[in-house]
Scaffold this active site. Structure first.
Site, PDB file in Angstrom:
ATOM      1  N   HIS A 239      -5.673   0.115  -1.227  1.00 35.00           N
ATOM      2  CA  HIS A 239      -5.927  -1.302  -0.954  1.00 35.00           C
ATOM      3  C   HIS A 239      -6.976  -1.907  -1.895  1.00 35.00           C
ATOM      4  O   HIS A 239      -7.288  -3.099  -1.795  1.00 35.00           O
ATOM      5  CB  HIS A 239      -6.386  -1.483   0.500  1.00 35.00           C
TER       6      HIS A 239
ATOM      7  N   ASP B 224      -7.711   5.268  -1.341  1.00 29.88           N
ATOM      8  CA  ASP B 224      -7.290   4.024  -0.682  1.00 29.88           C
ATOM      9  C   ASP B 224      -6.556   3.113  -1.673  1.00 29.88           C
ATOM     10  O   ASP B 224      -7.148   2.644  -2.654  1.00 29.88           O
ATOM     11  CB  ASP B 224      -8.520   3.307  -0.127  1.00 29.88           C
TER      12      ASP B 224
ATOM     13  N   CYS C 190       0.820  -1.222   0.000  1.00 31.74           N
ATOM     14  CA  CYS C 190       0.000   0.000   0.000  1.00 31.74           C
ATOM     15  C   CYS C 190       0.852   1.271   0.000  1.00 31.74           C
ATOM     16  O   CYS C 190       0.530   2.247  -0.694  1.00 31.74           O
ATOM     17  CB  CYS C 190      -0.976   0.001   1.164  1.00 31.74           C
TER      18      CYS C 190
END
Length: 650
Positions: free
Chosen positions: A603, A601, A477
């Site tokens: 992820h 994000d 990440c």
């Protein structure tokens, strides 16, 4: 002052005419003698080279402008800033412009060229225009009509097109080892031979259209040197039977290779301009009128000599009227453009012939506020941050009236003609260009009442897990956040490097000694500090780091984060605990303390479906504490916030 005639007028299409109101300021007015009357000011360049007495250094100015200005664009006047005596100062401006135009045209046709003398009032916003009187009248006429085009792009490109010629040259030559003056003489003689070849009868020029056009438009034409006209006077060029003709007996013009844009809704701009590709060919198989046996001549060297090869990569752009005969476009625009660019590179190469040859390469730019491209030759042996290269760009920013706090003329800013609309010769897609950009645009509001929204400025690409077929789920990440940040610097043209892969990021950390060699190829996490090291090594970007002991403290940093987005505008990486995010903005009510964070994000593991990403909350506003009392940032974990600083650079 002579009474103005009824039809004395000037057309102004450039967005910005006056750079500064200082009585030492001098600007060259750029237009094209090929455009229909009245005289049209397309752009303006500041004079930046002066002699000790304050007068222009015409030699240096002409050397710069030979490279910057496309053939087909001319110096059509000058602008000075004064407080009085506008007519006499306009006369002085015209004299200055004529001297420069004479140098740029190598003394051809400059005395009779129409010129504009412009005087900007130092005490007001007024600009006074003057032109020479008609006939034999020695006095100036005040311009009684200044036309400002409502659609400058349309005016500049509706009736004109671009010609492009790319020509790599490998120039072999021998030189005596112990006599540098002979080496220079040999090199100059070799380059002069190339210049002579451009007008040789055995040289041919192939003209192709790069646009997707109908079958009615010629796709390719080959002109031989003997078919070209080299008349030095533009007014003597006639559309006669001597020109290359089409099947109907009409002279072939540039328009024969251009799209027919007769629709009222047609879009006219540099991005949509018609482009004619011109290639230089040497005809070595032409039949000779006399039969002869092959002959080899042996000339022994009188002293020890060395062999060298000088590499040139020429690429010229020209601005041409569509109704020009194609023979004229090649002989009066393309060939002089090649000669000027070759001579400019030759002058740069000459002092370092015994050293490593400079890698000179022309690039084309469309700076903000300009309606036409400019050409710059850069030395590629040095990095773009090397001080000499920075000084070159700084002087260009000064000449063009550009700001000094952002990169506008770096290699990453150069435009690719073949990626423009309508081109059928597209190059390969740039790495990363298929990724989604600016995914936060249009997402729902944060829900903060009375807050002030501060966002990252400019564009970025969304990098997340599993992209490019690379499985980094569970550990990558922070790498993905770094890639998003570097994409921001790419898209804002602070760098031209590709967004690095995970392995390249790891390699950078090993090279600076932060990690052991075994780190390369591993699945080890990295955090904000490592990201700062990589940004410094790859981009020369410094970073500020904010440390918080708990996620509960992050709302207290909203004011500082808002100032970052307003002043720096770069995306922020939030690391620490077990996750890393990219922060794109904050919505903060200073009175109530209510706040929200715009989180991108990394992820996400799905395909690049914008609707799926936004609806799934992978890009969206996150309250520190949501309506159900859940904390987005963990209270038992520390966080480091990496704030990349926008470089103050050109």
């Amino acid at each position: 002052m002579e009474k103005p005639s009824e039809n004395t007028s000037v057309r102004v299409v450039c967005p910005k005419l006056v750079f500064e109101r200082s009585e030492t300021a001098l600007q060259w007015l750029v237009g094209s003698s090929l455009l229909p009357p009245p005289l049209t000011i397309i752009s303006t360049f500041r004079c930046i080279h002066t002699l000790p007495d304050g007068s222009p250094d015409y030699q240096k100015e002409s050397e710069d402008l030979r490279v910057l200005l496309l053939k087909g664009l001319d110096i059509i006047g000058a602008l000075v800033v004064r407080s009085s005596n506008f007519e006499s100062n306009a006369s002085e401006a015209i004299v200055l412009a004529r001297k420069l135009a004479k140098l740029l045209s190598n003394g051809e046709n400059s005395d009779g060229q129409e010129m504009i003398g412009a005087v900007a009032d130092v005490n007001s916003s007024d600009v006074h225009f003057f032109v020479p009187g008609s006939g034999n009248a020695p006095k100036l006429q005040s311009v009684n009509s200044v036309v400002h085009e409502e659609d400058p792009q349309k005016f500049v490109w509706e009736r004109c097109c671009l010609l492009r010629c790319e020509l790599p040259i490998s120039l072999p030559f021998y030189y005596p080892i112990n006599n540098q003056s002979d080496m220079e003489r040999t090199f100059l003689s070799a380059t002069e031979a190339i210049v002579a070849k451009f007008r040789d009868s055995q040289v041919a020029f192939m003209i192709e259209t790069t646009n997707k056009v109908s079958m009615e438009i010629p796709q390719c034409l080959i002109l031989r040197g003997k078919e070209l006209t080299f008349d030095t006077d533009v007014s003597n060029i006639k559309h006669s039977g001597e020109d290359v003709q089409d099947s109907a007996g009409k002279p072939l013009t540039c328009a024969n290779f251009c799209m027919k844009s007769e629709s009222a809704s047609a879009s006219f701009s540099i991005e949509n301009a018609d482009i004619l590709q011109v290639s230089v060919l040497l005809n070595t198989s032409e039949k000779s009128t006399e039969s002869s046996a092959p002959v080899a001549e042996y000339i022994p060297g009188l002293e020890e000599a060395r062999f060298s090869v000088a590499e040139f990569k020429l690429e010229v752009l020209c601005y041409a009227i569509k109704d020009f005969p194609i023979t004229f476009a090649v002989s009066k625009l393309i060939i002089p453009g090649l000669v000027d660019q070759l001579n400019s590179m030759k002058k740069t190469l000459l002092p370092d012939l015994l050293m490593q040859h400079p890698q000179l390469r022309p690039y084309h730019f469309i700076p903000p506020g300009f309606l036409h491209p400019i050409t710059v030759i850069y030395e590629l042996n040095y990095g773009e941050t090397e001080m000499k290269q920075v000084d070159v760009r700084r002087s260009l920013h000064l000449r063009l009236g550009l700001p000094f706090d952002r990169p506008l003329l770096r290699i990453a800013n150069a435009f690719d003609l073949y990626m423009m609309k309508g081109s059928s010769r597209g190059s390969s897609i740039r790495k990363g260009s298929y990724l989604l950009k600016d995914v936060h645009v249009g997402i729902p509001s944060s829900g903060v009442s009375g807050g002030i929204v501060s966002l990252a400025q400019g564009s970025y690409e969304y990098h997340h897990y599993l992209q490019d077929g690379f499985d980094d789920s569970g550990w990558g990440c922070a790498y993905r956040s770094l890639q998003t940040i570097i994409s921001w610097f790419r898209l804002q043209h602070y760098t031209s490097i590709d967004v690095p892969s995970h392995r390249e990021i790891q390699q950078s950390l090993v090279e600076i000694g932060d990690k052991d060699p075994s780190f390369i190829g591993s699945r080890e996490w990295i955090g904000a500090i490592e990201l700062s090291f990589v940004l410094d090594k790859l981009l020369g970007v410094s970073c500020k780091v904010i440390n918080v002991r708990s996620g509960a403290e992050l709302p207290e940093k909203c004011r500082e984060l808002a100032l970052h987005f307003e002043n720096q505008g770069t995306p922020i990486m939030i690391g620490g605990g077990v996750l890393a995010y990219t922060l794109l903005g904050v919505d903060y009510n200073e009175d109530s303390g209510d706040c929200a964070f715009l989180i991108l994000d990394p992820h996400y593991t799905g395909n690049d479906d914008l609707k799926k990403i936004v609806n799934g909350g992978w890009c969206g506003w996150k309250k520190a504490v949501d309506s159900k009392g859940r904390n987005f940032f963990l209270h038992d974990k520390f966080y480091n916030l990496l704030l990349p600083q926008r470089p103050n650079m050109v």
